[in-house]
Write an enzyme that holds these catalytic residues in place. Structure first.
Site, PDB file in Angstrom:
ATOM      1  N   ARG A  79      47.536  42.080  45.313  1.00 29.87           N
ATOM      2  CA  ARG A  79      48.391  43.183  45.766  1.00 29.87           C
ATOM      3  C   ARG A  79      47.823  43.790  47.036  1.00 29.87           C
ATOM      4  O   ARG A  79      46.649  44.153  47.105  1.00 29.87           O
ATOM      5  CB  ARG A  79      48.482  44.259  44.674  1.00 29.87           C
ATOM      6  CG  ARG A  79      49.195  45.549  45.109  1.00 29.87           C
ATOM      7  CD  ARG A  79      50.684  45.445  44.937  1.00 29.87           C
ATOM      8  NE  ARG A  79      51.425  46.519  45.558  1.00 29.87           N
ATOM      9  CZ  ARG A  79      51.962  47.549  44.922  1.00 29.87           C
ATOM     10  NH1 ARG A  79      51.821  47.657  43.617  1.00 29.87           N
ATOM     11  NH2 ARG A  79      52.664  48.438  45.570  1.00 29.87           N
ATOM     12  N   ARG A  89      55.847  42.116  45.880  1.00 37.78           N
ATOM     13  CA  ARG A  89      54.454  42.271  45.461  1.00 37.78           C
ATOM     14  C   ARG A  89      54.135  41.375  44.270  1.00 37.78           C
ATOM     15  O   ARG A  89      54.978  41.143  43.416  1.00 37.78           O
ATOM     16  CB  ARG A  89      54.130  43.714  45.136  1.00 37.78           C
ATOM     17  CG  ARG A  89      55.072  44.372  44.169  1.00 37.78           C
ATOM     18  CD  ARG A  89      54.966  45.904  44.315  1.00 37.78           C
ATOM     19  NE  ARG A  89      56.048  46.617  43.717  1.00 37.78           N
ATOM     20  CZ  ARG A  89      57.195  46.916  44.307  1.00 37.78           C
ATOM     21  NH1 ARG A  89      57.431  46.522  45.525  1.00 37.78           N
ATOM     22  NH2 ARG A  89      58.126  47.604  43.689  1.00 37.78           N
ATOM     23  N   ASP A  92      52.587  45.196  40.201  1.00 41.29           N
ATOM     24  CA  ASP A  92      52.572  46.652  40.346  1.00 41.29           C
ATOM     25  C   ASP A  92      52.410  47.190  38.934  1.00 41.29           C
ATOM     26  O   ASP A  92      53.187  46.840  38.045  1.00 41.29           O
ATOM     27  CB  ASP A  92      53.888  47.130  40.964  1.00 41.29           C
ATOM     28  CG  ASP A  92      53.921  48.621  41.220  1.00 41.29           C
ATOM     29  OD1 ASP A  92      52.844  49.224  41.378  1.00 41.29           O
ATOM     30  OD2 ASP A  92      55.026  49.187  41.262  1.00 41.29           O
ATOM     31  N   ASP A  94      51.981  50.788  36.880  1.00 47.95           N
ATOM     32  CA  ASP A  94      52.035  52.241  36.986  1.00 47.95           C
ATOM     33  C   ASP A  94      51.854  52.891  35.623  1.00 47.95           C
ATOM     34  O   ASP A  94      52.365  52.399  34.616  1.00 47.95           O
ATOM     35  CB  ASP A  94      53.391  52.692  37.551  1.00 47.95           C
ATOM     36  CG  ASP A  94      53.567  52.302  38.998  1.00 47.95           C
ATOM     37  OD1 ASP A  94      52.606  52.453  39.776  1.00 47.95           O
ATOM     38  OD2 ASP A  94      54.670  51.842  39.362  1.00 47.95           O
TER      39      ASP A  94
END
Length: 164
Positions: A79, A89, A92, A94
């Site tokens: 990334r 990407r 990811d 989160d």
């Protein structure tokens, strides 16, 4: 408990699986959702994403989890942060929910606002924790997910891709 959202559209099947494997070595996996293919948001001229949600248990603070675990995994999988946060990407990850706390982490907030705005966050979360109540709205994740009117070309279940 920490509720994480994962997404990838660069070699997505391999990268999402690799991220889950790494998370399982660095935290305790509690639950893993199905994988969902979703249309890109913002920058639409790119491949679709694979998205999933995971619940993990860790003794780390959300800040340490982000810096020591999540960013480490993202870097390991290639990334590179772009100026456009909607750019393609490899992975990811989160933090969407952290226990039942309301927190500010840099530019981000927990609960992550995308839980109420994006079906690719809400639907996988509702799959693994349907009765969890949003600490601000009081809605269950099931209720939040049900409010989205998702069309098949925007999001579809990928039953052949298993993460756990």
């Amino acid at each position: 408990m920490t509720y994480l959202s994962l997404g990838s559209n660069i070699d997505p099947e391999d990268n999402v699986k690799a991220a889950v494997r790494m998370l399982s070595r660095m935290t305790k996996l509690v639950a893993v959702s199905s994988v969902w293919e979703t249309a890109p948001v913002g920058m639409v001229n790119q491949p679709p994403f694979l998205n999933a949600a995971i619940i993990v248990q860790t003794e780390l603070t959300p800040q340490r989890l982000k810096s020591d675990v999540l960013e480490h995994i993202e870097q390991k999988l290639g990334r590179v942060r772009q100026a456009d946060r909607n750019a393609p990407r490899p992975i990811d990850i989160d933090i969407v929910l952290f226990n039942r706390q309301i927190l500010k982490m840099g530019q981000r907030r927990i609960p992550d606002a995308e839980l109420l705005e994006r079906p690719f966050v809400a639907i996988p979360m509702a799959e693994i924790a349907p009765d969890y109540e949003h600490p601000e709205t009081g809605q269950t994740l099931r209720e939040i997910a049900r409010d989205f009117d998702v069309k098949p070309d925007e999001m579809r279940l990928c039953p052949d891709i298993l993460l756990a």
